[in-house]
Design a protein around this motif. Sequence first.
Motif, PDB file in Angstrom:
ATOM      1  N   ALA A 338       0.830  -1.201   0.000  1.00  0.00           N
ATOM      2  CA  ALA A 338       0.000   0.000   0.000  1.00  0.00           C
ATOM      3  C   ALA A 338       0.869   1.257   0.000  1.00  0.00           C
ATOM      4  O   ALA A 338       0.589   2.236  -0.710  1.00  0.00           O
ATOM      5  CB  ALA A 338      -0.927  -0.013   1.216  1.00  0.00           C
ATOM      6  N   LYS A 339       1.917   1.234   0.798  1.00  0.00           N
ATOM      7  CA  LYS A 339       2.844   2.364   0.892  1.00  0.00           C
ATOM      8  C   LYS A 339       3.496   2.647  -0.459  1.00  0.00           C
ATOM      9  O   LYS A 339       3.621   3.803  -0.891  1.00  0.00           O
ATOM     10  CB  LYS A 339       3.901   2.055   1.953  1.00  0.00           C
ATOM     11  N   VAL A 342       0.876   4.247  -2.931  1.00  0.00           N
ATOM     12  CA  VAL A 342       0.626   5.665  -2.668  1.00  0.00           C
ATOM     13  C   VAL A 342       1.776   6.528  -3.182  1.00  0.00           C
ATOM     14  O   VAL A 342       1.569   7.623  -3.731  1.00  0.00           O
ATOM     15  CB  VAL A 342       0.407   5.900  -1.157  1.00  0.00           C
ATOM     16  N   ILE A 351      -7.678   7.394   1.678  1.00  0.00           N
ATOM     17  CA  ILE A 351      -7.438   6.079   2.258  1.00  0.00           C
ATOM     18  C   ILE A 351      -8.639   5.719   3.134  1.00  0.00           C
ATOM     19  O   ILE A 351      -9.026   6.487   4.018  1.00  0.00           O
ATOM     20  CB  ILE A 351      -6.141   6.062   3.088  1.00  0.00           C
ATOM     21  N   LYS A 352      -9.223   4.544   2.884  1.00  0.00           N
ATOM     22  CA  LYS A 352     -10.437   4.144   3.599  1.00  0.00           C
ATOM     23  C   LYS A 352     -10.251   2.779   4.265  1.00  0.00           C
ATOM     24  O   LYS A 352      -9.774   1.840   3.633  1.00  0.00           O
ATOM     25  CB  LYS A 352     -11.631   4.036   2.635  1.00  0.00           C
ATOM     26  N   ALA A 371       0.114  10.044   4.577  1.00  0.00           N
ATOM     27  CA  ALA A 371      -0.343   8.783   3.984  1.00  0.00           C
ATOM     28  C   ALA A 371       0.266   7.587   4.698  1.00  0.00           C
ATOM     29  O   ALA A 371      -0.441   6.626   5.055  1.00  0.00           O
ATOM     30  CB  ALA A 371       0.007   8.755   2.505  1.00  0.00           C
ATOM     31  N   ASN A 372       1.568   7.642   4.932  1.00  0.00           N
ATOM     32  CA  ASN A 372       2.249   6.522   5.599  1.00  0.00           C
ATOM     33  C   ASN A 372       1.744   6.332   7.023  1.00  0.00           C
ATOM     34  O   ASN A 372       1.602   5.206   7.510  1.00  0.00           O
ATOM     35  CB  ASN A 372       3.754   6.747   5.588  1.00  0.00           C
ATOM     36  N   LEU A 375      -1.727   4.690   6.780  1.00  0.00           N
ATOM     37  CA  LEU A 375      -1.577   3.281   6.417  1.00  0.00           C
ATOM     38  C   LEU A 375      -1.077   2.446   7.590  1.00  0.00           C
ATOM     39  O   LEU A 375      -1.559   1.342   7.845  1.00  0.00           O
ATOM     40  CB  LEU A 375      -0.620   3.149   5.227  1.00  0.00           C
ATOM     41  N   ILE A 391      -7.927  -2.309   3.195  1.00  0.00           N
ATOM     42  CA  ILE A 391      -8.147  -0.879   2.957  1.00  0.00           C
ATOM     43  C   ILE A 391      -8.348  -0.613   1.476  1.00  0.00           C
ATOM     44  O   ILE A 391      -7.955  -1.410   0.622  1.00  0.00           O
ATOM     45  CB  ILE A 391      -6.983  -0.017   3.493  1.00  0.00           C
ATOM     46  N   ILE A 393      -7.631   2.402  -1.368  1.00  0.00           N
ATOM     47  CA  ILE A 393      -6.944   3.648  -1.693  1.00  0.00           C
ATOM     48  C   ILE A 393      -7.505   4.129  -3.024  1.00  0.00           C
ATOM     49  O   ILE A 393      -7.494   3.390  -4.017  1.00  0.00           O
ATOM     50  CB  ILE A 393      -5.420   3.451  -1.793  1.00  0.00           C
ATOM     51  N   GLU A 394      -8.026   5.347  -3.042  1.00  0.00           N
ATOM     52  CA  GLU A 394      -8.667   5.816  -4.261  1.00  0.00           C
ATOM     53  C   GLU A 394      -8.305   7.269  -4.566  1.00  0.00           C
ATOM     54  O   GLU A 394      -7.850   8.023  -3.685  1.00  0.00           O
ATOM     55  CB  GLU A 394     -10.186   5.671  -4.169  1.00  0.00           C
TER      56      GLU A 394
END
Length: 632
Positions: A338-339, A342, A351-352, A371-372, A375, A391, A393-394
């Motif tokens: 994820a990281k 992003v 981020i949801k 962001a990090n 996450l 999660i 990410i959009e």
Amino acid sequence: MSPTNKKSEKIKLVIMVHEGGTQTNLKAIREAIEMGKINAEISTVISDKENAMPIIEKINPDYLCLCGWNKIIPDDLIRKYSNKILNLHPGLIPDTIDGNIKNPDGTIALWNKGMYGSKAIQNFLDQKATYASSSIHFLTLDFDFGSVLGRTFEKIEANDIVESLYARLKKKENELYVEVLEKLTSPQPSPERRGSSFPLQGKAGDEVLKILIVGAGGGREHAISWKIAQSPRVGELFFARGNAGTAQLGTNLDIKETEISKLLEFAQKEKIDLTLALSDDPLALGIVDEFKKAGLRIWGPTKAAAQLEWSKAFSKDFMRRHNLPTAKFEIFTEFEKAKKYVASKSLPIVIKASGLALGKGVIIVQTLEEANEALENMLVKKTFGNSGNEIVIEEFLTGPEISIHAFSDGKSYKIFPPSQDHKKIGEGDTGANTGGVGTISPLPFVDEKLMQRIEKEIVAPTLEGIRKDGTPFEGILYPGLILTKEGPKILEYNARFGDPEAQVYMRLMESDLLDIVDACIDKKLEDQEIKWKEHIFACNIVLSSGGYPGNYEKGNPILLEEGGGGGDIVIFHAGTTIKDDKLVTNGGRVLGVSAIGKTLEVALQKAYKAIERISFEEMQYRRDIGKKAFEL
């Protein structure tokens, strides 16, 4: 529930009379008790020249009957004896505080709010009314308003004067008081509720229903209960969870909305006729499935259908599979992947947490550091528990956000007027995300053409898609949308009424909510007409505890000054409870002040004016609810 309702026990009545009055109601009640019509005993009679409170405290009666009583009843006593103080009012109290009642000839009846005795009778004559009338209701903190238990009418003759009209109306009032007490003290369970009619007022042949309302015990639950209690078919109401507002409508249970097995056991034991599943957690736990398996009638989507809300990963995949307009996205379960994703995208980005997070699991990050951190909190530190195991990410979309609601029976649907929630705690849409701190409806910047596009591109294909997937949606579909330059896009799905959206919708809805619920369950929604107030706007402004949506104190006394705004104001309880006979805070969102008006601006002015009469320690609220609607 009724206080006693046992053949072997007499219900205790305290009759409160006016010293020097005719006391005809007292005489009628005594005679009815002697004849066995009323299953009760008169514990004592108190005149308004006496200090009544110590006497009442000592007796602890089941019902207090005001019969000409001419002194103000203290608020603390009204709260303590909620749904137990009967009052006779010379006028027709409406079913809703912003409604009216018609006489037998179709003319609008006089409420006579604030009037009593011969003054009220004179007003019938001065206003050239065709009928004089009286109502018996449960006393509440709303002046001259409360659950109407019975009504009576007397036709006004051309030669009537106050004395002649009053004499005939009093006879009808005596009969009505006896009839109401006969129903209340019957050995059969009798409803103790707020609504438009008592059993004697219902439609011929209608069954009076025992209803269980399951939800988070917030403003949504109070508002929906307030509305549904207006149905003539509603009997006893039970709440899991409830608050100080729902306690005025029925019985708050010591059962959490997530304790499905206990709720099922209660519904079976009490022979509940209908259950309403109103909040996300019980839906995600499969309350509808479990109740249906047990053969119980329940309203709401199944666990599979409600997955549109309780799994954002599922809902985003659903949107992609059915080609529904939404932000570009990817789904992750691993922190490092994820990281890395992003880092390859432009900011800001969204981020949801995939699971339920009380409306607070959506974070808009402006920098890589933010962001990090988000996450790590979700995937590593488990800030949102299991809800953050997966999660989404959009891409970040821009434009005004709106709320769309639709009833669905799995085959057909009916769309509500559009509404707009305000999620941020601070004015100017600043600060942390909340569950929602203010709502307006309808929206002056959303026209019929846009609503038709939303229906065609979002609502209809969503319901058709989930039906084709084998999980027809029955209940409330609530997509949160953003109006981008490319058109409306879906931010997220909800599988129930929004909070505080429900509050404004209940103020605007004219139809019987119970009829609509039944139509949904019986798959007859297509034939059910739903009426909304025409040319009327509504707003709901949330009063929150200091510190919300973070840590906050509970137990702070709430001062609610009566008056101001008239029937256009209704206060819905959320995080409230009664402690030591006093109304106190018990949550982050405490109260919702709702108002209606012929324009949105007028409705907002009324609500903010009403807020001036409410206070509790560290009370906070936004002063710019609806402001952006005037700029679009």
